[in-house]
Design a protein around this motif. Structure first.
Motif, PDB file in Angstrom:
ATOM      1  N   UNK A  13       0.842  -1.197   0.000  1.00  0.00           N
ATOM      2  CA  UNK A  13       0.000   0.000   0.000  1.00  0.00           C
ATOM      3  C   UNK A  13       0.876   1.246   0.000  1.00  0.00           C
ATOM      4  N   UNK A  14       0.596   2.132  -0.936  1.00  0.00           N
ATOM      5  CA  UNK A  14       1.256   3.430  -0.981  1.00  0.00           C
ATOM      6  C   UNK A  14       0.297   4.477  -0.424  1.00  0.00           C
ATOM      7  N   UNK A  15       0.759   5.165   0.599  1.00  0.00           N
ATOM      8  CA  UNK A  15      -0.090   6.150   1.285  1.00  0.00           C
ATOM      9  C   UNK A  15       0.206   7.554   0.771  1.00  0.00           C
ATOM     10  N   UNK A  16      -0.789   8.445   0.828  1.00  0.00           N
ATOM     11  CA  UNK A  16      -0.613   9.790   0.249  1.00  0.00           C
ATOM     12  C   UNK A  16       0.381  10.634   1.042  1.00  0.00           C
ATOM     13  N   UNK A  17       1.461  10.946   0.411  1.00  0.00           N
ATOM     14  CA  UNK A  17       2.545  11.672   1.068  1.00  0.00           C
ATOM     15  C   UNK A  17       2.154  13.112   1.421  1.00  0.00           C
ATOM     16  N   UNK A  18       1.661  13.852   0.437  1.00  0.00           N
ATOM     17  CA  UNK A  18       1.425  15.279   0.644  1.00  0.00           C
ATOM     18  C   UNK A  18       0.291  15.530   1.632  1.00  0.00           C
ATOM     19  N   UNK A  67       1.598  -0.154 -15.022  1.00  0.00           N
ATOM     20  CA  UNK A  67       0.833   0.368 -13.890  1.00  0.00           C
ATOM     21  C   UNK A  67       1.807   0.880 -12.835  1.00  0.00           C
ATOM     22  N   UNK A  68       1.664   2.146 -12.502  1.00  0.00           N
ATOM     23  CA  UNK A  68       2.557   2.746 -11.501  1.00  0.00           C
ATOM     24  C   UNK A  68       2.080   2.345 -10.110  1.00  0.00           C
ATOM     25  N   UNK A  69       2.940   1.643  -9.382  1.00  0.00           N
ATOM     26  CA  UNK A  69       2.577   1.320  -8.009  1.00  0.00           C
ATOM     27  C   UNK A  69       2.553   2.576  -7.151  1.00  0.00           C
ATOM     28  N   UNK A  70       3.484   3.458  -7.378  1.00  0.00           N
ATOM     29  CA  UNK A  70       3.497   4.733  -6.646  1.00  0.00           C
ATOM     30  C   UNK A  70       3.588   5.883  -7.638  1.00  0.00           C
ATOM     31  N   UNK A  71       2.512   6.659  -7.816  1.00  0.00           N
ATOM     32  CA  UNK A  71       2.545   7.827  -8.704  1.00  0.00           C
ATOM     33  C   UNK A  71       3.544   8.864  -8.209  1.00  0.00           C
ATOM     34  N   UNK A  72       3.752   9.892  -9.014  1.00  0.00           N
ATOM     35  CA  UNK A  72       4.734  10.931  -8.698  1.00  0.00           C
ATOM     36  C   UNK A  72       4.505  11.521  -7.312  1.00  0.00           C
ATOM     37  N   UNK A  73       3.252  11.748  -6.965  1.00  0.00           N
ATOM     38  CA  UNK A  73       2.935  12.362  -5.681  1.00  0.00           C
ATOM     39  C   UNK A  73       3.267  11.502  -4.486  1.00  0.00           C
ATOM     40  N   UNK A  74       3.591  10.226  -4.727  1.00  0.00           N
ATOM     41  CA  UNK A  74       3.907   9.321  -3.625  1.00  0.00           C
ATOM     42  C   UNK A  74       5.373   8.916  -3.621  1.00  0.00           C
ATOM     43  N   UNK A  75       6.179   9.625  -4.371  1.00  0.00           N
ATOM     44  CA  UNK A  75       7.594   9.286  -4.452  1.00  0.00           C
ATOM     45  C   UNK A  75       8.345   9.943  -3.300  1.00  0.00           C
TER      46      UNK A  75
END
Length: 317
Positions: A40-45, A286-294
């Motif tokens: 699970x990738x959580x929203x960073x911002x 399919x991007x597991x983590x989009x740019x906003x989650x890098x």
């Protein structure tokens, strides 16, 4: 708690927020030893913003619950003082000092502390100019206000500074009432109450508002989950906000459709490099983590290794 506790807590949370934004782990991996692997990738911002708002939230909580909304002033003419009262009102204040008891109350009328102040000559509203503003000959200057008891030896503040004009007007009314009592020997007792519960209620409203903002920032951020299930031979890709309450986008792919899992290094400028992980299926990546989650602390190579190890076999490109 000391007066410095609140600002210290506020500063600490702000520092944690900035540190978490830079080095926080926004990826959660679970189930490596079972038949299901969840990534699970959580929203960073949004997490970062929630932490910043939390700093102001805790600061407001601290300020509200250490604030004493009710202050009571009780003054009495002693028989000794009355016998020496001058007929001249101006001289009376100087020749017949008064003793007053000042009490501060927590919430629910719980007494915090009280103090007997002796030999008071008069009450004074201290008005200090904080900013002078003149617009088209109109004076919009800002002041801060507090009440002082003037004694024979010192000036004792009985309220904190307020920068709100209408509260300053309330303090002026209390000050005038105290001085009227001082000059009137026929009144034996004076009771004055400074009630700032409306200010405290505003603080409570602010706390609730910030709490809602924190929840919204945290829950409405985009969560992306990849679940690899050996029993069904499927990988399920879920994108959702607010635990999926307002909708959840779900896609499924067979393990046989997975061509590759790879990662690319992304230049983050002054912050260094981060990783973006891809699940490669026919005609798509399919991007597991989009740019906003890098984040530079997300190790794409490690994520790829965990997934490949879980699958136990790999189809070469």
């Amino acid at each position: 708690m000391s007066e410095d506790t609140g600002p210290t807590i506020l500063l600490a949370i702000l520092l944690i927020g900035f540190a978490y934004f830079g080095i926080g782990n926004f990826i959660k991996i679970s189930g490596q030893e079972s038949t299901k692997l969840s990534v699970t990738f959580r929203p960073k911002f949004s997490f970062f913003l929630a932490i910043l708002v939390s700093a102001f939230f805790f600061g407001l909580v601290y300020g509200t619950f250490t604030f004493n909304p009710i202050k009571k002033v009780v003054c009495e003419h002693s028989s000794q003082n009355v016998s020496f009262v001058s007929t001249d009102i101006d001289n009376q204040n100087k020749s017949t000092p008064i003793d007053c008891k000042f009490t501060e109350f927590y919430w629910f009328n719980s007494e915090r502390k009280s103090k007997l102040i002796s030999n008071i000559l008069e009450a004074k509203l201290e008005k200090i100019l904080t900013e002078k503003i003149i617009i088209k000959d109109e004076d919009y200057s800002e002041y801060k206000y507090r009440i002082l008891f003037i004694t024979q030896t010192e000036d004792i503040p009985i309220t904190d500074y307020t920068f709100v004009k209408y509260r300053g007007e309330k303090l002026q009314l209390v000050t005038s009432s105290i001085n009227d009592f001082f000059s009137n020997s026929e009144e034996k007792r004076f009771l004055g109450i400074i009630d700032d519960r409306n200010t405290a209620y505003t603080g409570f409203a602010g706390i609730l508002f910030l709490l809602i903002i924190i929840l919204l920032l945290t829950l409405t951020g985009l969560f992306i989950n990849f679940t690899f299930d050996k029993e069904t031979n499927l990988v399920t890709v879920s994108s959702y906000r607010c635990f999926g309450i307002f909708g959840k986008k779900v896609s499924e792919y067979s393990f046989d459709e997975i061509i590759d899992i790879k990662y690319n290094r992304i230049d983050l400028g002054d912050s260094g490099y981060g990783s973006q992980v891809f699940l490669v299926v026919p005609d798509d990546e399919i991007k597991l983590n989009p740019i906003g989650m890098i984040s530079k602390y997300i190790d794409g190579d490690y994520v790829v290794m965990i997934i490949k190890k879980f699958l136990g076999r790999w189809k070469k490109m």
